[in-house]
Write an enzyme that holds these catalytic residues in place. Structure first.
Site, mmCIF file in Angstrom:
data_model
loop_
_atom_site.group_PDB
_atom_site.id
_atom_site.type_symbol
_atom_site.label_atom_id
_atom_site.label_comp_id
_atom_site.label_asym_id
_atom_site.label_seq_id
_atom_site.Cartn_x
_atom_site.Cartn_y
_atom_site.Cartn_z
ATOM 1 C CB SER A 163 190.191 -115.287 -111.838
ATOM 2 O OG SER A 163 189.369 -114.241 -112.271
ATOM 3 C CE LYS A 183 191.576 -110.929 -112.682
ATOM 4 N NZ LYS A 183 191.345 -112.343 -112.734
#
Length: 174
Positions: A37, A78
């Site tokens: 990701s 993230k």
């Protein structure tokens, strides 16, 4: 005399373990990247160092790469996009924060590989107080704030600052 020497060694070993414990718990921790990701910034199975102390003296900033507790026993990595109070719009693969266009140079390597948009359009009316809006750099496959919602600042473990393994990928995170 010999018995005293053993006690000296035992003290040195205990102090070393205590220092290692304090450093690991409160200052720095190794983390394994699990998934794609954050490609191209971080690769699956990269090992990195997270600065756990930094956010005790300051708050996360836009575009910091952070590690946070996403669920019981599961941490995510993230990038911070929205800060408390921000209005976020993603339209035609362009990020707007508080009605101003914002460049994301960390996505340039992915943008040259496709003619398709990296990020689907969305609107966040306002990031709540004490929360952060986070996105993965690999927007097409990332499970991030678009799915799990804004994250509480208290869930942040620290900032991912250094990839140390594999050694050929050694770098500071942008």
């Amino acid at each position: 005399m010999r018995n005293k020497n053993h006690w000296d060694w035992l003290h040195v070993i205990l102090i070393a373990f205590a220092l290692a414990f304090v450093i690991r718990m409160y200052l720095f921790a190794p983390v394994l990247v699990d998934g794609e990701s954050m490609v191209p910034t971080l690769q699956d199975e990269d090992r990195l160092i997270v600065n756990k102390f930094q956010y005790h003296v300051k708050t996360p900033e836009r575009f910091d790469v952070i590690v946070f507790h996403a669920t019981e026993g599961k941490d995510y990595i993230k990038r911070v996009i929205g800060l408390p109070g921000d209005h976020i719009v993603y339209q035609n693969d362009q990020l707007y924060i508080n009605d101003m266009p914002v460049q994301e140079p960390f996505l340039d390597a992915l943008k040259v590989l496709t003619d398709e948009p990296l990020t689907e359009d969305f609107i966040v009316q306002e990031v709540p107080a004490h929360h952060l809006f986070v996105l993965g750099d690999n927007r097409r496959i990332s499970k991030d704030s678009r799915i799990i919602g804004p994250i509480n600042e208290k869930a942040v473990v620290g900032e991912a600052q250094l990839v140390f393994w594999p050694f050929s990928s050694f770098h500071f995170t942008p």
